[in-house]
Motif scaffolding. Sequence first.
Motif, PDB file in Angstrom:
ATOM      1  N   SER A  49       0.834  -1.207   0.000  1.00 49.79           N
ATOM      2  CA  SER A  49       0.000   0.000   0.000  1.00 49.79           C
ATOM      3  C   SER A  49       0.866   1.254   0.000  1.00 49.79           C
ATOM      4  O   SER A  49       0.542   2.255  -0.656  1.00 49.79           O
ATOM      5  CB  SER A  49      -0.933  -0.003   1.206  1.00 49.79           C
ATOM      6  N   ASP A 152      -0.152  -6.773   3.720  1.00 44.61           N
ATOM      7  CA  ASP A 152      -1.190  -5.887   3.176  1.00 44.61           C
ATOM      8  C   ASP A 152      -2.521  -6.611   3.016  1.00 44.61           C
ATOM      9  O   ASP A 152      -3.064  -6.713   1.920  1.00 44.61           O
ATOM     10  CB  ASP A 152      -0.737  -5.276   1.844  1.00 44.61           C
ATOM     11  N   SER A 159      -5.633  -1.328   4.897  1.00 44.99           N
ATOM     12  CA  SER A 159      -4.922  -2.598   4.925  1.00 44.99           C
ATOM     13  C   SER A 159      -4.249  -2.830   6.268  1.00 44.99           C
ATOM     14  O   SER A 159      -3.777  -1.888   6.924  1.00 44.99           O
ATOM     15  CB  SER A 159      -3.860  -2.632   3.813  1.00 44.99           C
ATOM     16  N   SER A 294      -8.474  -4.545  -3.321  1.00 45.43           N
ATOM     17  CA  SER A 294      -8.518  -3.351  -2.460  1.00 45.43           C
ATOM     18  C   SER A 294      -9.375  -3.663  -1.254  1.00 45.43           C
ATOM     19  O   SER A 294     -10.243  -4.554  -1.295  1.00 45.43           O
ATOM     20  CB  SER A 294      -9.104  -2.153  -3.223  1.00 45.43           C
TER      21      SER A 294
END
Length: 299
Positions: A49, A152, A159, A294
């Motif tokens: 990230s 992550d 995250s 995501s």
Amino acid sequence: MAWLEYLLPLIFLFPLAATAVIVLALRNLHDARVHSPFDAHPLKEPGQSLRDRLDRAFAGLFLDGALGPIVVLAPLVYGMGRMLFADQQNWIEWALYGALSTLLVLVFCLLLIRDFQRIRRLKLGLACELAVGQELERLIRPEGHPYFVFHDVPGDGRSLDHVAVTPHGIFVVETRARPPALSTGGQEDNRVVVEATRLRFPGWNERAPMHRTREAARWLATWLERQVGEAVPVKGVLALPGWRVEEAGATDDLLVVNGEDLARRLSESSQGEIDTALHDAAIVALRQRASLASPPPAA
């Protein structure tokens, strides 16, 4: 027609506008993200990230650095065009063009300073993430020693830096990068005192990192319980790379370390044995979660 004196100078802005369009088209030319050739999901490394944010920060730096001169020159170029088509020279008007260009120079200078500071912070954070990730890799053993590390993992809107699965518990490892303070004598002071709800750095206190780590551990425990059907022991770990940690008032629900001996500390920190079925079910759930592109909205 007087309005033509203001319209015709726009011709001189066309080359600048074309250059600006090219700059905007090229701003996302560099994309360091890679996808798996097997199932096309994004491949993640430690600090992914932060890598993505660093890429966006460099794209912003490129945009501000390339568009700045174009935007700054636009009032001057337009003013020179006005001088060619105007019947009378209005020096107040020319002064306004110059003042506008000067103001734009100041604005883009501030934007570039902001970009440099953002990149500097992100690079420090990425370095700490990589250091902690490298230390966590020491947990990984052959099949006879079931240790797994995920990086992550999408959480509740953001995250989780790292999740380590061990036979005696699951650990959520959050990393925070803080530059060392300087003492009155000009020496670096990297001592941090851990209390129940706050970190006492030299000259300032912080509560958010400990609160965020506890929240991440609670969220993961709740989510895993829904996935596997029974309670899973999850403990939060806050890593402060480069700092000398003094656990004066630390509590048992949160482990604060500097990251150098993280693998050993996790191996020695037992929350009770996890049976093989629960251990494997947690790994399957985390693998599926870590493959998400995501973070989804909080459940």
